[in-house]
Design a protein around this motif. Structure first.
Motif, mmCIF file in Angstrom:
data_model
loop_
_atom_site.group_PDB
_atom_site.id
_atom_site.type_symbol
_atom_site.label_atom_id
_atom_site.label_comp_id
_atom_site.label_asym_id
_atom_site.label_seq_id
_atom_site.Cartn_x
_atom_site.Cartn_y
_atom_site.Cartn_z
ATOM 1 N N GLU A 14 12.437 -14.844 40.635
ATOM 2 C CA GLU A 14 10.538 -14.862 40.339
ATOM 3 C C GLU A 14 10.607 -14.505 41.683
ATOM 4 O O GLU A 14 11.022 -14.810 42.618
ATOM 5 N N GLY A 15 9.128 -13.841 41.605
ATOM 6 C CA GLY A 15 8.584 -13.810 43.349
ATOM 7 C C GLY A 15 9.073 -11.831 43.481
ATOM 8 O O GLY A 15 9.406 -11.385 42.415
ATOM 9 N N LYS A 16 8.245 -11.729 44.632
ATOM 10 C CA LYS A 16 7.969 -10.190 44.926
ATOM 11 C C LYS A 16 9.867 -9.631 45.992
ATOM 12 O O LYS A 16 9.567 -8.922 45.692
ATOM 13 N N LEU A 17 10.600 -10.644 46.458
ATOM 14 C CA LEU A 17 11.662 -10.454 47.443
ATOM 15 C C LEU A 17 12.660 -9.523 46.752
ATOM 16 O O LEU A 17 12.762 -8.540 46.533
ATOM 17 N N PRO A 18 12.456 -9.863 45.004
ATOM 18 C CA PRO A 18 13.770 -8.568 44.652
ATOM 19 C C PRO A 18 12.922 -7.478 44.434
ATOM 20 O O PRO A 18 13.515 -6.713 44.449
ATOM 21 N N LEU A 19 12.005 -7.423 44.145
ATOM 22 C CA LEU A 19 11.044 -6.442 44.395
ATOM 23 C C LEU A 19 10.870 -5.981 45.495
ATOM 24 O O LEU A 19 11.229 -4.487 45.455
ATOM 25 N N GLU A 20 11.002 -6.048 47.064
ATOM 26 C CA GLU A 20 11.536 -5.233 47.869
ATOM 27 C C GLU A 20 13.175 -4.822 47.810
ATOM 28 O O GLU A 20 13.112 -4.377 48.335
ATOM 29 N N ILE A 21 13.457 -5.939 47.722
ATOM 30 C CA ILE A 21 14.762 -5.844 48.335
ATOM 31 C C ILE A 21 15.842 -4.607 47.230
ATOM 32 O O ILE A 21 15.814 -3.820 47.554
ATOM 33 N N ALA A 22 15.263 -4.338 45.609
ATOM 34 C CA ALA A 22 15.807 -2.989 44.644
ATOM 35 C C ALA A 22 14.939 -2.530 45.438
ATOM 36 O O ALA A 22 15.318 -0.928 45.083
ATOM 37 N N ARG A 23 13.469 -2.075 45.649
ATOM 38 C CA ARG A 23 13.165 -0.646 46.486
ATOM 39 C C ARG A 23 13.681 -0.134 47.277
ATOM 40 O O ARG A 23 14.134 1.086 47.385
ATOM 41 N N ARG A 24 14.099 -1.077 48.251
ATOM 42 C CA ARG A 24 15.080 -0.826 49.607
ATOM 43 C C ARG A 24 16.407 -0.169 49.775
ATOM 44 O O ARG A 24 16.481 0.596 50.025
ATOM 45 N N LEU A 25 17.273 -0.780 48.333
ATOM 46 C CA LEU A 25 18.541 -0.552 48.252
ATOM 47 C C LEU A 25 17.882 1.140 47.304
ATOM 48 O O LEU A 25 18.883 1.941 48.080
ATOM 49 N N THR A 26 17.429 1.962 47.096
ATOM 50 C CA THR A 26 17.277 2.354 45.518
ATOM 51 C C THR A 26 16.649 3.756 47.543
ATOM 52 O O THR A 26 17.054 4.807 46.678
ATOM 53 N N ASP A 27 16.142 3.296 47.533
ATOM 54 C CA ASP A 27 15.260 4.563 48.920
ATOM 55 C C ASP A 27 16.631 4.893 49.698
ATOM 56 O O ASP A 27 16.966 5.956 50.303
ATOM 57 N N ARG A 28 17.796 3.982 49.891
ATOM 58 C CA ARG A 28 18.551 4.134 50.708
ATOM 59 C C ARG A 28 20.424 4.726 49.340
ATOM 60 O O ARG A 28 21.214 5.485 50.138
ATOM 61 N N GLY A 29 19.468 5.039 48.159
ATOM 62 C CA GLY A 29 20.926 5.751 47.115
ATOM 63 C C GLY A 29 21.418 5.023 46.644
ATOM 64 O O GLY A 29 22.052 5.580 45.787
ATOM 65 N N VAL A 30 20.836 4.152 46.136
ATOM 66 C CA VAL A 30 22.414 2.947 45.874
ATOM 67 C C VAL A 30 21.147 1.878 45.393
ATOM 68 O O VAL A 30 20.979 1.131 45.080
ATOM 69 N N PRO A 31 20.418 2.520 44.024
ATOM 70 C CA PRO A 31 19.935 1.673 42.594
ATOM 71 C C PRO A 31 21.302 0.466 42.701
ATOM 72 O O PRO A 31 21.767 1.133 42.075
ATOM 73 N N PRO A 32 20.046 -1.027 42.245
ATOM 74 C CA PRO A 32 21.507 -1.597 41.932
ATOM 75 C C PRO A 32 20.784 -2.024 40.128
ATOM 76 O O PRO A 32 20.186 -1.355 39.495
ATOM 77 N N VAL A 33 22.335 -2.620 40.271
ATOM 78 C CA VAL A 33 22.135 -3.313 38.769
ATOM 79 C C VAL A 33 21.476 -4.034 39.087
ATOM 80 O O VAL A 33 21.677 -5.239 39.653
ATOM 81 N N VAL A 34 20.328 -4.732 37.811
ATOM 82 C CA VAL A 34 19.470 -6.118 38.230
ATOM 83 C C VAL A 34 19.522 -7.308 36.950
ATOM 84 O O VAL A 34 19.082 -6.254 35.762
ATOM 85 N N TYR A 35 20.371 -8.002 37.449
ATOM 86 C CA TYR A 35 20.224 -9.379 36.576
ATOM 87 C C TYR A 35 19.314 -10.729 36.305
ATOM 88 O O TYR A 35 18.888 -11.048 37.038
ATOM 89 N N ALA A 36 17.669 -9.467 35.513
ATOM 90 C CA ALA A 36 16.607 -10.505 35.925
ATOM 91 C C ALA A 36 17.117 -12.119 35.416
ATOM 92 O O ALA A 36 16.551 -12.272 33.980
ATOM 93 N N LEU A 37 16.404 -13.004 36.034
ATOM 94 C CA LEU A 37 17.130 -14.596 35.850
ATOM 95 C C LEU A 37 15.386 -14.867 35.004
ATOM 96 O O LEU A 37 15.341 -15.905 34.734
ATOM 97 N N GLY A 38 14.479 -14.175 35.912
ATOM 98 C CA GLY A 38 13.002 -14.585 35.157
ATOM 99 C C GLY A 38 12.185 -13.711 35.038
ATOM 100 O O GLY A 38 12.468 -12.609 34.394
ATOM 101 N N ALA A 39 10.750 -13.646 35.204
ATOM 102 C CA ALA A 39 9.590 -12.732 34.212
ATOM 103 C C ALA A 39 10.278 -12.144 35.710
ATOM 104 O O ALA A 39 10.422 -11.525 37.040
ATOM 105 N N VAL A 40 9.600 -10.717 34.982
ATOM 106 C CA VAL A 40 10.550 -9.287 36.023
ATOM 107 C C VAL A 40 9.209 -9.265 36.354
ATOM 108 O O VAL A 40 7.685 -8.727 35.828
ATOM 109 N N GLU A 41 9.254 -8.921 38.117
ATOM 110 C CA GLU A 41 7.882 -8.649 39.049
ATOM 111 C C GLU A 41 7.932 -7.030 38.952
ATOM 112 O O GLU A 41 8.542 -6.146 39.066
#
Length: 271
Positions: A11-38
């Motif tokens: 939970e929280g905004k940190l995973p969103l920030e990390i996913a956004r930055r990975l996507t900006d680098r051209g490598v969007p992640p496969v996300v396993y959401a363990l809680g509410a999707v932010e």
């Protein structure tokens, strides 16, 4: 991080920030959401796998099917989950049963070891968000008063003493007396509990000196300051270079508007 990585998102905004930055680098992640999707987490995911339970085995098997060998762990998973067996798979239950201690350090370390036993590398995320790491010295708002500086010094000593026991990441101090110490309730609940006792004081947030910095770095943001203001707490000290400040512009703006003091400290020295 040129190849696709998996992101275990709590939970929280940190995973969103990390996913956004990975996507900006051209490598969007496969996300396993363990809680509410932010927010728009799915927008930055190559694929999003919802895990309503802590299905560690299912997630690791899916990683294998996808050929993924690197994972980032970020976000909050409430520790109280360990008292709810129905939310865990059998592998995770067995893991907990064999731990001599279930403090944060032991618990997280055991989970990471289980992940790595599958040949998966747990990556640090610090380099992705290096610009969000707190510096030493004044960070936002006003400077601490002499009284607050003395409480910061005392709070740092208290935190340094209890952190090796894997609790007390947040300590609230007023007039060189401990008002509240964070346990498994989390920072926000600790702040509000302190506000119910004393409507003044400082908040000191640090991490244990040998904590694995690949995951579980302390995080603050505007919500932290809002809860402090609600509790009557006007000064925040965070550990420099080991604390993430999310939504930094809104964070600084709130500190300025509310005349709060935010500073970065070292583990052994107030600066």
């Amino acid at each position: 991080m040129e190849s696709t990585v998996a992101l275990f998102a709590g939970e929280g905004k940190l995973p969103l920030e990390i996913a956004r930055r990975l996507t900006d680098r051209g490598v969007p992640p496969v996300v396993y959401a363990l809680g509410a999707v932010e927010g728009s987490l799915s927008r930055y995911a190559l694929d999003l796998v919802a895990l309503p339970r802590l299905e560690l085995g299912q997630a690791l098997a899916d990683l294998g099917r996808r050929g993924l060998t690197k994972v980032i762990l970020a976000g909050v998973v409430p520790k109280t989950v360990m008292y709810k067996p129905s939310l865990m798979d059998e592998g995770l239950k067995r893991l907990l049963q064999h731990l001599p201690s279930r403090d944060d350090h032991s618990l997280l370390g055991a989970v990471v070891a289980a992940i790595e036993s599958y040949g998966i590398t747990v990556l640090p995320y610090r380099d992705l968000i290096i610009d969000l790491m707190a510096a030493a010295g004044p960070l936002a708002g006003r400077n601490p008063t002499e009284e607050e500086a003395a409480d910061i010094h005392y709070g740092r000593e208290v935190a340094s003493t209890v952190l090796p026991l894997s609790f007390g990441q947040t300590v609230i101090v007023s007039s060189r007396a401990v008002v509240a110490v964070e346990a498994m309730e989390g920072t926000d609940a600790t702040l509000l509990r302190a506000g119910g006792l004393v409507r003044q004081g400082v908040v000191v947030k640090m991490m244990r000196i040998d904590q694995d910095e690949r995951y579980d770095l302390p995080t603050v943001g505007p919500a932290t300051l809002r809860n402090m203001a609600r509790a009557g707490l006007r000064c925040l000290a965070v550990e420099a270079r080991r604390t993430i400040i999310l939504e930094s512009e809104a964070f600084r703006r709130f500190a300025e508007e509310e005349e709060m003091a935010v500073v970065g400290i070292h583990h052994c020295l107030f600066s």
